[in-house]
Design a protein around this motif. Structure first.
Motif, PDB file in Angstrom:
ATOM      1  N   LEU A  63      43.105  52.355  43.097  1.00  0.00           N
ATOM      2  CA  LEU A  63      43.048  51.639  41.838  1.00  0.00           C
ATOM      3  C   LEU A  63      44.539  51.484  41.433  1.00  0.00           C
ATOM      4  N   ALA A  64      45.294  52.533  41.395  1.00  0.00           N
ATOM      5  CA  ALA A  64      46.428  52.517  40.657  1.00  0.00           C
ATOM      6  C   ALA A  64      47.457  51.425  41.407  1.00  0.00           C
ATOM      7  N   ASN A  65      47.487  51.300  42.773  1.00  0.00           N
ATOM      8  CA  ASN A  65      47.944  50.285  43.556  1.00  0.00           C
ATOM      9  C   ASN A  65      47.502  48.705  43.247  1.00  0.00           C
ATOM     10  N   ARG A  66      46.015  48.523  43.180  1.00  0.00           N
ATOM     11  CA  ARG A  66      45.631  47.362  42.869  1.00  0.00           C
ATOM     12  C   ARG A  66      45.763  46.628  41.491  1.00  0.00           C
ATOM     13  N   VAL A  67      45.807  47.585  40.476  1.00  0.00           N
ATOM     14  CA  VAL A  67      46.102  47.249  39.120  1.00  0.00           C
ATOM     15  C   VAL A  67      47.731  46.811  39.265  1.00  0.00           C
ATOM     16  N   TYR A  68      48.443  47.589  39.743  1.00  0.00           N
ATOM     17  CA  TYR A  68      49.827  47.464  39.522  1.00  0.00           C
ATOM     18  C   TYR A  68      50.159  45.873  40.473  1.00  0.00           C
ATOM     19  N   ALA A  69      49.750  45.783  41.422  1.00  0.00           N
ATOM     20  CA  ALA A  69      49.822  44.532  42.207  1.00  0.00           C
ATOM     21  C   ALA A  69      49.463  43.236  41.307  1.00  0.00           C
ATOM     22  N   TYR A  70      48.065  43.415  40.689  1.00  0.00           N
ATOM     23  CA  TYR A  70      47.583  42.413  39.966  1.00  0.00           C
ATOM     24  C   TYR A  70      48.390  41.985  38.729  1.00  0.00           C
ATOM     25  N   VAL A  71      48.933  42.980  37.880  1.00  0.00           N
ATOM     26  CA  VAL A  71      49.685  42.663  37.050  1.00  0.00           C
ATOM     27  C   VAL A  71      51.125  42.191  37.015  1.00  0.00           C
ATOM     28  N   ARG A  72      51.522  43.051  38.243  1.00  0.00           N
ATOM     29  CA  ARG A  72      52.793  42.260  38.574  1.00  0.00           C
ATOM     30  C   ARG A  72      53.146  41.117  39.142  1.00  0.00           C
ATOM     31  N   ASP A  73      51.998  40.838  39.766  1.00  0.00           N
ATOM     32  CA  ASP A  73      52.234  39.395  40.703  1.00  0.00           C
ATOM     33  C   ASP A  73      51.634  38.234  39.896  1.00  0.00           C
ATOM     34  N   ASP A  74      50.955  38.366  38.812  1.00  0.00           N
ATOM     35  CA  ASP A  74      49.997  37.385  38.235  1.00  0.00           C
ATOM     36  C   ASP A  74      50.905  36.721  36.913  1.00  0.00           C
ATOM     37  N   ALA A  75      50.988  35.731  36.952  1.00  0.00           N
ATOM     38  CA  ALA A  75      51.963  34.732  35.897  1.00  0.00           C
ATOM     39  C   ALA A  75      51.284  35.001  34.629  1.00  0.00           C
ATOM     40  N   ARG A  76      49.993  35.163  34.583  1.00  0.00           N
ATOM     41  CA  ARG A  76      48.973  35.002  33.242  1.00  0.00           C
ATOM     42  C   ARG A  76      49.467  36.420  32.491  1.00  0.00           C
ATOM     43  N   TRP A  77      49.685  37.440  33.137  1.00  0.00           N
ATOM     44  CA  TRP A  77      49.841  38.841  32.230  1.00  0.00           C
ATOM     45  C   TRP A  77      51.357  38.668  32.045  1.00  0.00           C
TER      46      TRP A  77
END
Length: 248
Positions: A63-77
């Motif tokens: 979970l930690a790795n997934r959320v980190y990747a999502y927020v880091r890589d997504d321009a929306r955030w």
């Protein structure tokens, strides 16, 4: 049932409303659902000697790795000002002046943790530091909700002081038998209660339940040997916000 500090509760409700508006609650909830589903599918107490601890540790790291990747890589955030950081291998979400950390309840507690007895920040340096910052920010304006005051004294500065509590924990739990999850938002502290306040974020309903698992053993009847079964296939979806960004 715990009686939480009313000013801290109001603070959490405001934070929760903002996290829902910007989509972070949905992001984390979806990530938890996917991680728990995948790890339950590969959970093997008989063949691989898994137990609730190994399931919990693996899910926490995934979970930690997934959320980190999502927020880091997504321009929306990035456009909302949210960004993800690392703190000794754990993920910290920085959003709206807050620091949001993911905390899993004990696997044996499922979706019914005891928020006083089941959490202890002293074993984690970063969690203890976060709790201490909240305690310092709220200071003498706050009291431990589990300790009765000697005198009933109005604390007019508490509503202002609690705004300085910027370390927030998103606690989550999941049932092994049903696969259902739940999430809560909490303001940690260093007093005996562990929390200034905790408020619910979501509670899965049974309609989304998956095949039952009973304790450390599945209850799906006769099954082929472990080596004869197909490998679990992870659910692959577009990252939240990506599809919307392409169609905007």
């Amino acid at each position: 049932m715990a009686t939480w500090d009313p000013h801290a509760t109001h603070r959490l409700e405001s934070i929760g409303a903002e996290l829902r508006r910007n989509g972070l609650v949905d992001l984390v909830r979806e990530a938890i659902t996917d991680v728990w589903r995948a790890n339950r599918a590969r959970y093997e107490p008989d063949e691989l000697f898994d137990d609730s601890f190994t399931l919990g540790v693996t899910s926490t790291r995934n979970l930690a790795n997934r959320v980190y990747a999502y927020v880091r890589d997504d321009a929306r955030w990035r456009a909302t000002g949210a960004h993800a950081g690392r703190e000794y291998g754990t993920t910290v979400l920085h959003v709206g002046g807050l620091e949001l950390r993911l905390v899993k309840a004990r696997s044996t507690a499922g979706r019914h943790p005891d928020f006083v007895a089941d959490f202890d920040w002293r074993d984690g340096e970063m969690r203890q530091a976060a709790a201490a910052r909240n305690r310092a920010a709220y200071g003498p304006a706050a009291r431990d909700p589990f300790m009765a005051p000697l005198f009933e004294v109005d604390q007019p500065d508490a509503a202002t002081a609690v705004l300085g509590c910027r370390d927030v924990f998103l606690a989550w739990g999941a049932d092994l038998p049903s696969g259902l999850t739940a999430g809560w938002l909490g303001l940690p502290t260093t007093t005996a209660s562990r929390w200034l306040a905790v408020t619910p974020l979501w509670w899965d309903e049974a309609a989304g339940a998956e095949p039952a698992v009973n304790g450390d053993r599945r209850t799906t009847g006769d099954r082929p040997a472990f080596g004869d079964r197909p490998a679990p296939v992870p659910a692959i979806t577009l990252k939240p916000g990506i599809q919307a960004g392409r169609t905007a």
